[in-house]
Design an enzyme around this catalytic site. Structure first.
Site, PDB file in Angstrom:
ATOM      1  N   TYR A 144      14.555   9.590   2.392  1.00 34.04           N
ATOM      2  CA  TYR A 144      14.525  10.076   1.000  1.00 34.04           C
ATOM      3  C   TYR A 144      13.154   9.876   0.378  1.00 34.04           C
ATOM      4  CZ  TYR A 144      15.778  10.514  -3.791  1.00 34.04           C
ATOM      5  OH  TYR A 144      15.790  10.741  -5.143  1.00 34.04           O
ATOM      6  N   ASN A 166      19.362   6.993   9.561  1.00 34.76           N
ATOM      7  CA  ASN A 166      19.888   7.534   8.245  1.00 34.76           C
ATOM      8  C   ASN A 166      19.009   8.840   7.778  1.00 34.76           C
ATOM      9  OD1 ASN A 166      21.692   7.531   6.012  1.00 34.76           O
ATOM     10  ND2 ASN A 166      19.913   6.693   4.666  1.00 34.76           N
ATOM     11  N   SER A 173      12.915  -3.936  -4.227  1.00 39.14           N
ATOM     12  CA  SER A 173      13.794  -3.674  -5.177  1.00 39.14           C
ATOM     13  C   SER A 173      13.887  -4.412  -6.415  1.00 39.14           C
ATOM     14  CB  SER A 173      15.078  -3.356  -4.439  1.00 39.14           C
ATOM     15  OG  SER A 173      16.186  -3.123  -5.411  1.00 39.14           O
ATOM     16  N   TYR A 194      22.054  -6.787   1.477  1.00 39.89           N
ATOM     17  CA  TYR A 194      20.979  -5.896   1.385  1.00 39.89           C
ATOM     18  C   TYR A 194      19.823  -6.342   0.479  1.00 39.89           C
ATOM     19  CZ  TYR A 194      18.000  -2.011  -0.830  1.00 39.89           C
ATOM     20  OH  TYR A 194      17.099  -1.300  -1.379  1.00 39.89           O
ATOM     21  N   LYS A 218      15.495  -7.849   1.046  1.00 37.42           N
ATOM     22  CA  LYS A 218      14.462  -7.601   0.289  1.00 37.42           C
ATOM     23  C   LYS A 218      13.529  -8.870  -0.109  1.00 37.42           C
ATOM     24  CE  LYS A 218      14.880  -3.199   0.424  1.00 37.42           C
ATOM     25  NZ  LYS A 218      14.049  -2.485   1.282  1.00 37.42           N
ATOM     26  N   PHE A 223      12.922   1.020  -9.258  1.00 36.90           N
ATOM     27  CA  PHE A 223      14.167   0.771 -10.050  1.00 36.90           C
ATOM     28  C   PHE A 223      15.296   1.497  -9.574  1.00 36.90           C
ATOM     29  CE2 PHE A 223      13.796  -2.703 -13.121  1.00 36.90           C
ATOM     30  CZ  PHE A 223      12.586  -3.078 -12.632  1.00 36.90           C
ATOM     31  N   GLY A 253      30.019  -6.434  -9.944  1.00 41.71           N
ATOM     32  CA  GLY A 253      28.661  -6.528  -9.565  1.00 41.71           C
ATOM     33  C   GLY A 253      27.734  -5.824 -10.478  1.00 41.71           C
TER      34      GLY A 253
HETATM   35  P1  NAD Z   1      16.563   6.306   3.718  1.00 43.21           P
HETATM   36  O1  NAD Z   1      17.670   5.562   4.100  1.00 43.21           O
HETATM   37  O2  NAD Z   1      16.611   7.652   3.001  1.00 43.21           O
HETATM   38  O3  NAD Z   1      15.334   6.076   4.232  1.00 43.21           O
HETATM   39  C1  NAD Z   1      14.896   4.891   5.195  1.00 43.21           C
HETATM   40  C2  NAD Z   1      14.670   5.317   6.379  1.00 43.21           C
HETATM   41  O4  NAD Z   1      14.280   4.249   7.370  1.00 43.21           O
HETATM   42  C3  NAD Z   1      15.628   6.438   7.218  1.00 43.21           C
HETATM   43  O5  NAD Z   1      15.073   7.766   7.608  1.00 43.21           O
HETATM   44  C4  NAD Z   1      16.094   5.402   8.615  1.00 43.21           C
HETATM   45  O6  NAD Z   1      16.416   6.491   9.455  1.00 43.21           O
HETATM   46  C5  NAD Z   1      14.975   4.739   8.846  1.00 43.21           C
HETATM   47  N1  NAD Z   1      15.156   3.516   9.561  1.00 43.21           N
HETATM   48  C6  NAD Z   1      16.055   2.600   9.128  1.00 43.21           C
HETATM   49  N2  NAD Z   1      15.860   1.667  10.094  1.00 43.21           N
HETATM   50  C7  NAD Z   1      14.975   1.880  10.977  1.00 43.21           C
HETATM   51  C8  NAD Z   1      14.643   1.198  12.136  1.00 43.21           C
HETATM   52  N3  NAD Z   1      15.122   0.100  12.693  1.00 43.21           N
HETATM   53  N4  NAD Z   1      13.692   2.135  12.836  1.00 43.21           N
HETATM   54  C9  NAD Z   1      13.145   2.958  12.466  1.00 43.21           C
HETATM   55  N5  NAD Z   1      13.523   3.699  11.162  1.00 43.21           N
HETATM   56  C10 NAD Z   1      14.489   3.024  10.760  1.00 43.21           C
HETATM   57  O7  NAD Z   1      16.392   5.131   2.340  1.00 43.21           O
HETATM   58  P2  NAD Z   1      15.198   5.490   1.017  1.00 43.21           P
HETATM   59  O8  NAD Z   1      16.219   5.762  -0.335  1.00 43.21           O
HETATM   60  O9  NAD Z   1      14.241   6.625   1.353  1.00 43.21           O
HETATM   61  O10 NAD Z   1      14.680   3.999   0.785  1.00 43.21           O
HETATM   62  C11 NAD Z   1      13.572   3.901   1.523  1.00 43.21           C
HETATM   63  C12 NAD Z   1      13.037   2.439   1.230  1.00 43.21           C
HETATM   64  O11 NAD Z   1      13.167   2.031  -0.167  1.00 43.21           O
HETATM   65  C13 NAD Z   1      14.367   1.293   1.882  1.00 43.21           C
HETATM   66  O12 NAD Z   1      13.681   0.117   2.461  1.00 43.21           O
HETATM   67  C14 NAD Z   1      14.953   0.905   0.636  1.00 43.21           C
HETATM   68  O13 NAD Z   1      15.626  -0.134   0.849  1.00 43.21           O
HETATM   69  C15 NAD Z   1      14.067   0.913  -0.272  1.00 43.21           C
HETATM   70  N6  NAD Z   1      14.558   1.089  -1.526  1.00 43.21           N
HETATM   71  C16 NAD Z   1      15.616   2.239  -2.088  1.00 43.21           C
HETATM   72  C17 NAD Z   1      16.068   2.425  -3.162  1.00 43.21           C
HETATM   73  C18 NAD Z   1      16.879   3.619  -3.433  1.00 43.21           C
HETATM   74  O14 NAD Z   1      17.522   3.717  -4.493  1.00 43.21           O
HETATM   75  N7  NAD Z   1      16.663   4.760  -2.591  1.00 43.21           N
HETATM   76  C19 NAD Z   1      15.963   1.428  -4.133  1.00 43.21           C
HETATM   77  C20 NAD Z   1      15.087   0.275  -3.915  1.00 43.21           C
HETATM   78  C21 NAD Z   1      14.338   0.172  -2.751  1.00 43.21           C
HETATM   79  C1  UD1 Z   2      22.054   0.499  -6.856  1.00 41.10           C
HETATM   80  C2  UD1 Z   2      21.893  -0.867  -6.053  1.00 41.10           C
HETATM   81  C3  UD1 Z   2      20.729  -1.221  -6.048  1.00 41.10           C
HETATM   82  C4  UD1 Z   2      19.830   0.128  -5.649  1.00 41.10           C
HETATM   83  C5  UD1 Z   2      20.060   1.052  -6.594  1.00 41.10           C
HETATM   84  C6  UD1 Z   2      19.300   2.282  -6.402  1.00 41.10           C
HETATM   85  C7  UD1 Z   2      24.387  -1.843  -6.395  1.00 41.10           C
HETATM   86  C8  UD1 Z   2      24.908  -3.223  -6.883  1.00 41.10           C
HETATM   87  N1  UD1 Z   2      23.037  -2.077  -6.352  1.00 41.10           N
HETATM   88  O1  UD1 Z   2      21.930   0.138  -8.226  1.00 41.10           O
HETATM   89  O2  UD1 Z   2      20.390  -2.521  -5.336  1.00 41.10           O
HETATM   90  O3  UD1 Z   2      18.292  -0.383  -5.688  1.00 41.10           O
HETATM   91  O4  UD1 Z   2      21.390   1.514  -6.181  1.00 41.10           O
HETATM   92  O5  UD1 Z   2      19.768   3.072  -4.899  1.00 41.10           O
HETATM   93  O6  UD1 Z   2      24.971  -0.989  -5.779  1.00 41.10           O
HETATM   94  N2  UD1 Z   2      28.303   4.863 -11.651  1.00 41.10           N
HETATM   95  C9  UD1 Z   2      29.464   5.372 -11.840  1.00 41.10           C
HETATM   96  N3  UD1 Z   2      30.139   6.341 -11.079  1.00 41.10           N
HETATM   97  C10 UD1 Z   2      29.586   6.289  -9.819  1.00 41.10           C
HETATM   98  C11 UD1 Z   2      28.600   5.785  -9.220  1.00 41.10           C
HETATM   99  C12 UD1 Z   2      27.825   4.833 -10.096  1.00 41.10           C
HETATM  100  O7  UD1 Z   2      29.676   5.432 -13.064  1.00 41.10           O
HETATM  101  O8  UD1 Z   2      30.400   6.847  -9.034  1.00 41.10           O
HETATM  102  C13 UD1 Z   2      27.529   3.790 -12.327  1.00 41.10           C
HETATM  103  C14 UD1 Z   2      27.317   2.445 -11.864  1.00 41.10           C
HETATM  104  O9  UD1 Z   2      28.297   1.901 -12.316  1.00 41.10           O
HETATM  105  C15 UD1 Z   2      26.034   2.057 -12.815  1.00 41.10           C
HETATM  106  C16 UD1 Z   2      25.059   3.239 -12.652  1.00 41.10           C
HETATM  107  O10 UD1 Z   2      26.009   4.374 -12.526  1.00 41.10           O
HETATM  108  O11 UD1 Z   2      26.102   1.393 -13.856  1.00 41.10           O
HETATM  109  C17 UD1 Z   2      24.028   3.581 -11.607  1.00 41.10           C
HETATM  110  O12 UD1 Z   2      24.737   3.278 -10.174  1.00 41.10           O
HETATM  111  P1  UD1 Z   2      24.053   3.477  -8.789  1.00 41.10           P
HETATM  112  O13 UD1 Z   2      23.386   4.884  -8.907  1.00 41.10           O
HETATM  113  O14 UD1 Z   2      24.906   3.031  -7.909  1.00 41.10           O
HETATM  114  O15 UD1 Z   2      22.947   2.270  -8.979  1.00 41.10           O
HETATM  115  P2  UD1 Z   2      22.951   0.778  -9.284  1.00 41.10           P
HETATM  116  O16 UD1 Z   2      24.074   0.243  -9.208  1.00 41.10           O
HETATM  117  O17 UD1 Z   2      22.036   0.588 -10.457  1.00 41.10           O
END
Ligand code: NAD
Ligand code: UD1
Length: 340
Positions: free
Chosen positions: A11, A35, A124, A150, A154, A179, A295
């Site tokens: 993503y 993924n 994160s 998870y 980080k 965020f 949580g």
């Molecule tokens: P995502 O799952 O869409 O992308 C991660 C990619 O890494 C995937 O395409 C997956 O196939 C690949 N991958 C995982 N393990 C691998 C491996 N061993 N070798 C090669 N490829 C591998 O997730 P995203 O939302 O794009 O997140 C990207 C990064 O940002 C992640 O590290 C995630 O933890 C971090 N992050 C995401 C969020 C969020 O809310 N999306 C928030 C904070 C941090």
């Molecule tokens: C979660 C992760 C965080 C990650 C972030 C972005 C947890 C505890 N934390 O954060 O580590 O970086 O996602 O991907 O999971 N909500 C509803 N209904 C739903 C889904 C969510 O009310 O069906 C609410 C939740 O209670 C929260 C808010 O929406 O208050 C955002 O939730 P979510 O999108 O899961 O993100 P975080 O919990 O903030």
């Protein structure tokens, strides 16, 4: 300058590829599709207008990672690869520690061998832990432990990078603490593509809007917040992607260890988000209040001042644009990317 984008089929990685190419960088993408899928790579190449090299490898495999560095002359790495589902990480912690730590370690080891000294890491806001004062500021020490395995991966990788910067002269590591990334590319061609029933708010709401799910469940309406529902700092994925381009400039300044929030500085409630999405899709989305989710923190958002001062970066897109773009992606691709 050539950037290795690990997890670049995912993503955030796919959106970042577009911004990197736009900014004039050459990119190499590596992903094992745990993924994601090849269709995301095809579409990203099309949106970039460049057939960038793609390698399907598992980065926990050091030999394969090393061969990647033999094959391409890499100047810097943006490391997105990792597993990211918080709830799943509680159920299968060892898989999360193995995948996330081993992939980071393989890349760092190959970088050391090939004398590549610039690393940008997807961290994160979860590393601040539950006790941190809001807004979260980079000067706040990280928590000793986060809410999930998870989050702990980080935290651990942040420590590994701090030690690496100390140990290798000239090594630069930027730790970007995201965020809540939401939104999609304005074309509607790429976006977030969760498998199964989404756990996160935005993809869940989008699937209700497109008719794949019946009802939004809002977890808790008795929090000490203006409307009783939780507040988060939602950031458009394209703004987030641009933050990585800004971070690459920081790396060129030989920054050593550099820690920075990527957020907007604004909190938006669950209810506000549902209402904004209803405007985007042109219908009232059904919701009901449900018990609090274990949580969850009531409210947190970023202090974005340091990013502005140090990176010259600010998030520009607001909540309505985030919802509009997700709706375009979801309505054009109700089942996500077609299977290869
Ligand atoms: P995502 O799952 O869409 O992308 C991660 C990619 O890494 C995937 O395409 C997956 O196939 C690949 N991958 C995982 N393990 C691998 C491996 N061993 N070798 C090669 N490829 C591998 O997730 P995203 O939302 O794009 O997140 C990207 C990064 O940002 C992640 O590290 C995630 O933890 C971090 N992050 C995401 C969020 C969020 O809310 N999306 C928030 C904070 C941090
Ligand atoms: C979660 C992760 C965080 C990650 C972030 C972005 C947890 C505890 N934390 O954060 O580590 O970086 O996602 O991907 O999971 N909500 C509803 N209904 C739903 C889904 C969510 O009310 O069906 C609410 C939740 O209670 C929260 C808010 O929406 O208050 C955002 O939730 P979510 O999108 O899961 O993100 P975080 O919990 O903030």
């Amino acid at each position: 300058m050539t950037i290795l984008v690990t997890g670049g089929a995912g993503y955030i990685g796919s959106h970042t590829c577009i911004e990197l190419v736009e900014a004039g960088y050459d990119i190499v993408v590596a992903d094992n599709f745990v993924n994601s899928c090849m269709e995301a790579v095809h579409r990203t190449r099309k949106l970039c207008g460049v057939d960038f090299p793609f390698e399907q490898i598992d980065l926990t495999d050091y030999e394969a990672t090393d061969r990647l560095f033999d094959k391409y002359k890499i100047d810097a790495v943006i490391h997105f690869a990792g597993l990211k589902a918080v709830g799943e990480s509680v159920k299968i912690p060892v898989t999360y520690y193995r995948n996330n730590l081993d992939s980071a370690l393989s890349v760092l080891e190959a970088m050391k061998k090939h004398e590549v000294k610039s690393f940008i890491f997807s961290s994160s806001a979860t590393v601040y832990g539950p006790e941190a004062p809001v807004p979260y500021n980079e000067a706040t020490p990280v928590s000793r432990s986060t809410a999930s395995p998870y989050g702990n991966t980080k935290l651990m990788i942040e420590y590994i990078l701090k030690d690496t910067v100390k140990a290798i002269p000239g090594f630069n590591a930027v730790l970007l603490r995201y965020f809540n990334p939401v939104g999609a590319h304005a074309s509607g061609e790429i976006g977030e593509n969760p498998t199964g029933i989404p756990n996160n708010l935005m993809p869940y709401v989008a699937q209700v809007a497109v008719g794949k799910l019946d009802m939004i469940h809002i977890f808790g309406n008795d929090y000490d917040t203006p409307d009783g529902t939780c507040q988060r700092d939602y950031i458009h994925v394209v703004d987030l992607a641009k933050g990585h381009v800004a971070a690459l400039k920081k790396v060129k300044e030989n920054c050593g260890l550099f820690v920075c929030n990527l957020g907007t500085g604004k909190g938006t409630s669950v209810l506000e988000m549902v209402k904004a999405f209803s405007r985007s899709c042109g219908k009232e989305l059904p919701y009901e209040f449900a018990p609090r989710r274990e949580g969850d923190l009531p409210a947190f958002w970023a202090d974005p001042a340091f990013a502005k001062e140090q990176l010259g970066w600010v998030a520009e897109k607001g909540i309505q644009e985030m919802c509009d773009d997700v709706w375009r992606w979801q309505s054009k691709n109700p089942d996500g990317f077609p299977q290869d």
